[in-house]
Design a protein around this motif. Structure first.
Motif, PDB file in Angstrom:
ATOM      1  N   PHE A 243       0.824  -1.208   0.000  1.00 60.11           N
ATOM      2  CA  PHE A 243       0.000   0.000   0.000  1.00 60.11           C
ATOM      3  C   PHE A 243       0.862   1.263   0.000  1.00 60.11           C
ATOM      4  O   PHE A 243       0.491   2.276  -0.617  1.00 60.11           O
ATOM      5  N   ALA A 244       1.986   1.229   0.690  1.00 59.87           N
ATOM      6  CA  ALA A 244       2.888   2.388   0.700  1.00 59.87           C
ATOM      7  C   ALA A 244       3.383   2.676  -0.705  1.00 59.87           C
ATOM      8  O   ALA A 244       3.503   3.847  -1.121  1.00 59.87           O
ATOM      9  N   HIS A 245       3.689   1.628  -1.465  1.00 59.90           N
ATOM     10  CA  HIS A 245       4.100   1.807  -2.859  1.00 59.90           C
ATOM     11  C   HIS A 245       2.957   2.363  -3.696  1.00 59.90           C
ATOM     12  O   HIS A 245       3.158   3.288  -4.507  1.00 59.90           O
ATOM     13  N   LEU A 246       1.749   1.835  -3.496  1.00 60.81           N
ATOM     14  CA  LEU A 246       0.602   2.319  -4.265  1.00 60.81           C
ATOM     15  C   LEU A 246       0.286   3.772  -3.944  1.00 60.81           C
ATOM     16  O   LEU A 246      -0.182   4.519  -4.814  1.00 60.81           O
ATOM     17  N   ASP A 247       0.531   4.182  -2.694  1.00 65.23           N
ATOM     18  CA  ASP A 247       0.280   5.573  -2.318  1.00 65.23           C
ATOM     19  C   ASP A 247       1.107   6.537  -3.163  1.00 65.23           C
ATOM     20  O   ASP A 247       0.699   7.687  -3.393  1.00 65.23           O
ATOM     21  N   ASN A 248       2.275   6.065  -3.630  1.00 70.53           N
ATOM     22  CA  ASN A 248       3.162   6.934  -4.402  1.00 70.53           C
ATOM     23  C   ASN A 248       2.792   6.994  -5.872  1.00 70.53           C
ATOM     24  O   ASN A 248       3.391   7.765  -6.634  1.00 70.53           O
ATOM     25  N   THR A 249       1.832   6.180  -6.289  1.00 65.22           N
ATOM     26  CA  THR A 249       1.475   6.130  -7.708  1.00 65.22           C
ATOM     27  C   THR A 249       0.282   7.009  -8.044  1.00 65.22           C
ATOM     28  O   THR A 249       0.001   7.223  -9.230  1.00 65.22           O
ATOM     29  N   GLU A 250      -0.435   7.495  -7.044  1.00 63.98           N
ATOM     30  CA  GLU A 250      -1.613   8.322  -7.306  1.00 63.98           C
ATOM     31  C   GLU A 250      -1.955   9.120  -6.058  1.00 63.98           C
ATOM     32  O   GLU A 250      -1.428   8.868  -4.968  1.00 63.98           O
ATOM     33  N   THR A 251      -2.870  10.045  -6.210  1.00 66.28           N
ATOM     34  CA  THR A 251      -3.296  10.865  -5.085  1.00 66.28           C
ATOM     35  C   THR A 251      -4.231  10.065  -4.184  1.00 66.28           C
ATOM     36  O   THR A 251      -5.282   9.606  -4.635  1.00 66.28           O
ATOM     37  N   PRO A 252      -3.871   9.864  -2.915  1.00 65.45           N
ATOM     38  CA  PRO A 252      -4.733   9.074  -2.023  1.00 65.45           C
ATOM     39  C   PRO A 252      -6.065   9.772  -1.782  1.00 65.45           C
ATOM     40  O   PRO A 252      -6.151  10.998  -1.770  1.00 65.45           O
ATOM     41  N   LYS A 253      -7.094   8.959  -1.600  1.00 66.94           N
ATOM     42  CA  LYS A 253      -8.425   9.462  -1.284  1.00 66.94           C
ATOM     43  C   LYS A 253      -8.976   8.689  -0.096  1.00 66.94           C
ATOM     44  O   LYS A 253      -8.570   7.557   0.151  1.00 66.94           O
ATOM     45  N   PRO A 254      -9.928   9.270   0.633  1.00 67.42           N
ATOM     46  CA  PRO A 254     -10.543   8.533   1.752  1.00 67.42           C
ATOM     47  C   PRO A 254     -11.462   7.452   1.241  1.00 67.42           C
ATOM     48  O   PRO A 254     -11.879   7.448   0.066  1.00 67.42           O
TER      49      PRO A 254
END
Length: 338
Positions: A243-254
């Motif tokens: 998930f930490a890697h995925l967070d860097n690929t796009e803008t996180p949303k709730p």
């Protein structure tokens, strides 16, 4: 779309917990995240004997809210939630979620189905959790360019899945068993559920954010026990890193939160003092204080068909057996006949 490269992992059946789905049904039947459940020692008849249920930590916390019970993955409250919704209802809903490997009669699993005495594949588990991530809509997972063989269908309401997701992503909901600095706590809102079999043979973690659903299983394919590996000490680390890697690929949303939910300050009337917090409710379920779950009376001990034998090494006058009901706040006369 869904895929994995591990050898045959989709066909490896592992023991798990299905607690989020049990509580989802309880919410649809009228409970709220503030409903109180008594987390006290519980023994029930299994076959001709008695089985004492325990939480993973062996601790009991008294009255806890549904939020605390699910967030901390407490076993005894989950059993009481299953008794509230009914095994048949749970099995029917699991079938709707694509879990077909639980193919025996519900009575063969008993209440323990909520704690992991049945086996499902990681594929089925991720597929079922994806319905929670999709606001209650179930869609079969597909591999690569496969054509879906079944249409989308509604498994839960968006309000129900919003509450489950909010609980599973709430660090404050899991402090009783996981502490305040849990590996499950993330800066970006992520719903996470871990599981560990009682013999440490299987450990897993499933989580989802606004876009991705991830599932991790760790164990031995020859079904031997691990070296006391737990879902929080093994799979959760992998889940967190992905998930930490995925967070860097796009803008996180709730995570999605239904606009039909309302927020209310509620104080749970529990000892040693009231616990207060903002809680989400359906308007029709908004309480003045926490609802205390008081199920109908039933005989907890002895269980039907229980077989007992006197120990010849113990004097008869020193042998005794406790008769017990499920409640201790009696408003009627109880008579025992032997």
């Amino acid at each position: 779309r869904f895929g994995f490269k591990s050898r045959g992992l989709g066909d490896v059946y592992k023991r798990q917990t299905l607690k989020p789905f049990v509580y989802a049904l309880a919410l649809e039947k009228g409970w709220s995240a503030a409903t109180l459940i008594d987390d006290s020692p519980l023994s029930q008849g299994v076959g001709n004997g008695l089985h004492a249920y325990q939480n993973y930590s062996r601790e009991h916390y008294g009255l806890v809210s549904v939020r605390e019970a699910l967030g901390n993955s407490l076993n005894i409250p989950a059993l009481k939630a299953l008794q509230f919704v009914g095994q048949d209802k749970l099995f029917a809903r699991l079938q709707e979620l694509g879990i077909t490997s639980l193919d025996r009669h519900p009575n063969q699993y008993g209440d323990g189905i909520a704690l992991g005495n049945g086996e499902v594949s990681l594929y089925e588990l991720v597929q079922a959790y994806s319905a929670l991530a999709r606001q209650g809509t179930f869609t079969p997972l597909i591999f690569g360019s496969q054509i879906p063989h079944a249409a989308k269908r509604r498994a839960f309401t968006p309000e129900t899945t919003s509450l489950i997701s909010d609980i599973l992503s709430d660090p404050n909901a899991r402090t009783l068993e996981f502490g305040t600095a849990s590996i499950l706590n993330r800066a970006q809102q992520t719903a996470i559920k871990t599981g560990t079999s009682s013999d440490h043979m299987d450990t897993w973690a499933v989580g989802y954010n606004h876009r991705y659903v991830l599932g991790v299983w760790m164990g031995n394919l020859d079904r031997t026990a691990t070296n006391e590996l737990t879902g929080a000490s093994g799979p959760a680390f992998i889940l967190r890193n992905v998930f930490a890697h995925l967070d860097n690929t796009e803008t996180p949303k709730p995570l999605y939160l239904s606009p039909n939910l309302v927020r209310q300050w509620v104080c749970l009337p529990v000892e040693p003092s009231e616990r207060c917090r903002d809680e989400w409710f359906l308007a029709q379920h908004r309480p003045r204080t926490g609802d205390i779950v008081k199920p109908d009376y039933f005989v907890r001990s002895p269980s039907p068909g229980l077989k007992m034998a006197r120990d010849p090494r113990i004097p008869d006058e020193a042998e005794w057996f406790r008769f017990e009901l499920n409640r201790n706040d009696f408003d009627r006369v109880i008579s025992w006949f032997t």
